[in-house]
Design a protein around this motif. Sequence first.
Motif, PDB file in Angstrom:
ATOM      1  N   THR A 163      33.434  46.317  30.163  1.00  0.00           N
ATOM      2  CA  THR A 163      34.402  46.183  31.259  1.00  0.00           C
ATOM      3  C   THR A 163      34.039  47.025  32.480  1.00  0.00           C
ATOM      4  O   THR A 163      34.423  46.690  33.595  1.00  0.00           O
ATOM      5  CB  THR A 163      35.811  46.603  30.797  1.00  0.00           C
ATOM      6  OG1 THR A 163      35.657  47.773  30.009  1.00  0.00           O
ATOM      7  CG2 THR A 163      36.483  45.522  30.001  1.00  0.00           C
ATOM      8  N   LYS A 211      38.552  42.589  37.383  1.00  0.00           N
ATOM      9  CA  LYS A 211      38.510  41.639  36.253  1.00  0.00           C
ATOM     10  C   LYS A 211      37.810  40.348  36.668  1.00  0.00           C
ATOM     11  O   LYS A 211      37.037  39.780  35.908  1.00  0.00           O
ATOM     12  CB  LYS A 211      39.939  41.309  35.803  1.00  0.00           C
ATOM     13  CG  LYS A 211      40.512  42.342  34.856  1.00  0.00           C
ATOM     14  CD  LYS A 211      41.802  41.830  34.239  1.00  0.00           C
ATOM     15  CE  LYS A 211      42.403  42.866  33.310  1.00  0.00           C
ATOM     16  NZ  LYS A 211      43.840  42.661  33.126  1.00  0.00           N
ATOM     17  N   LEU A 214      34.158  40.737  36.642  1.00  0.00           N
ATOM     18  CA  LEU A 214      33.647  40.762  35.271  1.00  0.00           C
ATOM     19  C   LEU A 214      33.546  39.350  34.703  1.00  0.00           C
ATOM     20  O   LEU A 214      32.527  38.985  34.105  1.00  0.00           O
ATOM     21  CB  LEU A 214      34.565  41.621  34.387  1.00  0.00           C
ATOM     22  CG  LEU A 214      34.061  41.830  32.966  1.00  0.00           C
ATOM     23  CD1 LEU A 214      32.804  42.678  32.946  1.00  0.00           C
ATOM     24  CD2 LEU A 214      35.139  42.506  32.108  1.00  0.00           C
TER      25      LEU A 214
END
Length: 587
Positions: A163, A211, A214
Motif C-alpha cells: 500500500t 488508493k 495504487l
Amino acid sequence: MQTIPALLETRLRAAVTEPCEVPLCVTPASDTRFGDYQTNAAMLLAKTRRANPRAVAQEILSQLQTDDICSTVEIAGAGFLNFTMRPDWIQERVEKLRSDSTFGVPQPATPRCIVIDFSSPNVAKPMHVGHIRSTILGDSLARVATFIGHRVIRDNHIGDWGTQFGMLLHGWKTILDAVALDHDPLAEMERIYKNVSARCKEDAAVLDAAKHELVRLQAGDTENLALWHEMIRLSQSQFDSIYGRLEIKFDFTLGESFYNKRLKPVVEELRSKGIARESDGAVCVFSDGQFPQEQDPFLIKDKDGWRDNPALVLKSDGAANYTTTDLATLQYRIETWHPDEIVYVTDGRQQLHFRQFFAIFKRWQPEAAEHVKCSHVWFGSILGDDGKPFKTRSGETIRLADLLDEAEERSFAQVSERNPTLSEEERREIARIIGIGAVKYADLLPHRQGDYVFSWDRMLSFQGNTAPYLQNAYVRIRSIFRKLGEAGAVWDQDQPISLEQPTELALGKRLLQFGEVLPLVLVDHRPNTLANYLYELANTFHAFYEACPVLKSEGSQRASRLALCELSARLLKTGLQLLGIEVPDRM
Ligand code: ARG
C-alpha cells in the motif's frame, strides 16, 4: 578430520556393551584442570538402568579403549568421565591442521541446501540502523554455511510492493522536489511518503487519491509502473552502495513483487483446503486446535480468556499481504531450489508473524514441511546510552550510511594518532577495515536475542573482546614474520610442530577446537559462538607468546614456534572473514 568429541563418542559407544538408548555426548571440560573433555554418559545410563552412576562409569572405563589418544581418563564427582588427551597425539593433529584447508571442520556427509533470507530492506526508505543486524547476521551465517560445505542461496527479499506505493505515487506526482530527489533520492522519497501518509490520516480526499494510484499500479498502468520501477532503481542503488561497503553479496534479489502472480492462487488453495475462511470480508486462517492454547499462534489471551488471533491472507479490500507473500515465496523457493532449510533473519517483533506463517505452511503442505526446516532467526534491538532505541540526538532514526561514515571517521582519527607517518590513503584504508569491522563485531558478539547498547568507545577499543583487539592480534603475529624477513632469517617450514611448553600445548588444543566450534554456529544460528572462540584463541596465543620466545629461540624450536604463529594468524584471519570482517596488514 573427525573432531575430538566425535572420536571420543565413538570410543564410548564401543565401550557400552548393553543396548543404550541415551545419547553419549562428549563436551569440552568445564574445568580444564581436570581434563580436556568430559561426558555425563554414565550418569544418564545409570538413571535408565537404576544403577549407581560411579559404578556405571567404572564399568565403561574398564571397557574403554583410548590409550592411543588419551593420557588419562578419570571418574570424577557424581560419575563424570574426564578425558585428558595425549600431548604427542595433540601435536600430531596440530601438524595435520597446518595442511587442512578447512582447519579441522568436518565436511558434512550430505551437504544441505540452505536458503538465507536476510537484509530485506523496503524500497523508498533509507536503510537505517535497524537493518544492520539482519544484514550482518545473515551474511555471517551464509559465510559459515558455505565454508562448512553446504550449498547456500542468499536471497534479499526486499519490500517492493504494498500500500505504501499508492502514497508514494501520489506524493511523486504532486509534491516531488526534483532537486532534492537528485541530491538524495531516498531522503526525498521518505519525505513525500511521510507527508502523504500524515495527510491521509486527516484528509479523505488524499487517502482516496493514494488508493486510486495504487489501484492503477496494480492494474498495470504504464505511467505508474514506470515510476514504481524508478523508485526501485533509486533504492537499489543506495542499498548496493551499502552492501559494497559491508562486502555483502546476494545470489538473488527477487523482492516481494516477484510473487504477485502467485498470491491469489495461494489464497484459493488455502480456502479450498479448508485452511482459510472468510471472516468480516477478509480471508483468514484460524486455529485448528492442534496446539495447546499457550503455544497456539492463532490464539491470544486477554482478561476474558483465550480468543481468536487469526492470520489474514487477504484483506477486506481484496489485497494480499505480508503473510500471503511469504507463503507464495516459500512455495517458489521449494519448487525452484529444493532447500533443506530456509533461514529468515528479522527482528524479534516479527515472531508472531513467523509462527503463524510456519504453522500455515504445515497445514498447507504437510509433506514439504516434513523435509524443509524453517527457522526464524530473530534478534533484539540496538539501544542508545539511555537504554532507549538508538537514535540521533534530535531523535531521528540513524541512517546506516551515516553510521558507517562515523565508524570510519572515528577510526581514522585513532589510526592517524597511532601512525602519523603513514600516507592519508593508507590511514583511510586501515580505518575502513577497523571501523566497519568494529561495527560488525559489536553486532555479532552479544547473544542475538538480547538488546545491546551501542557504544563507539567500547567497539573501537583495542582492549577487550572487540574487532580491533582481534585484528591487532593478527597484525602482531604478522609483524613477527616481517621482523624475520628484515633480519634476513629463514624459516624451515618443513620442521614439524612440537608442543613442549604448557602454553604451547594449550595453544595447540585451542587451535584444534575450531573444528568443534564452527558447526555449532549453524545449530542455533549464533555467530557469537565463533566470535567468542576467536577471542579465546587470541588470548591463548598471547599467553604462549609471552611465555615462549619465538624470534629469540633457535633451530627446530624456532621453526615449530613460527609454525604455531603462522597457523594462529591464518585461523584468526579465516575466523574473522567468516564474521565478514577483514584484517589489515598493520594498524
Ligand atoms: N521487508 C521486511 C522488513 O523490513 C523484512 C522481510 C523479511 N523476510 C521475509 N521473508 N518476511 O521488515
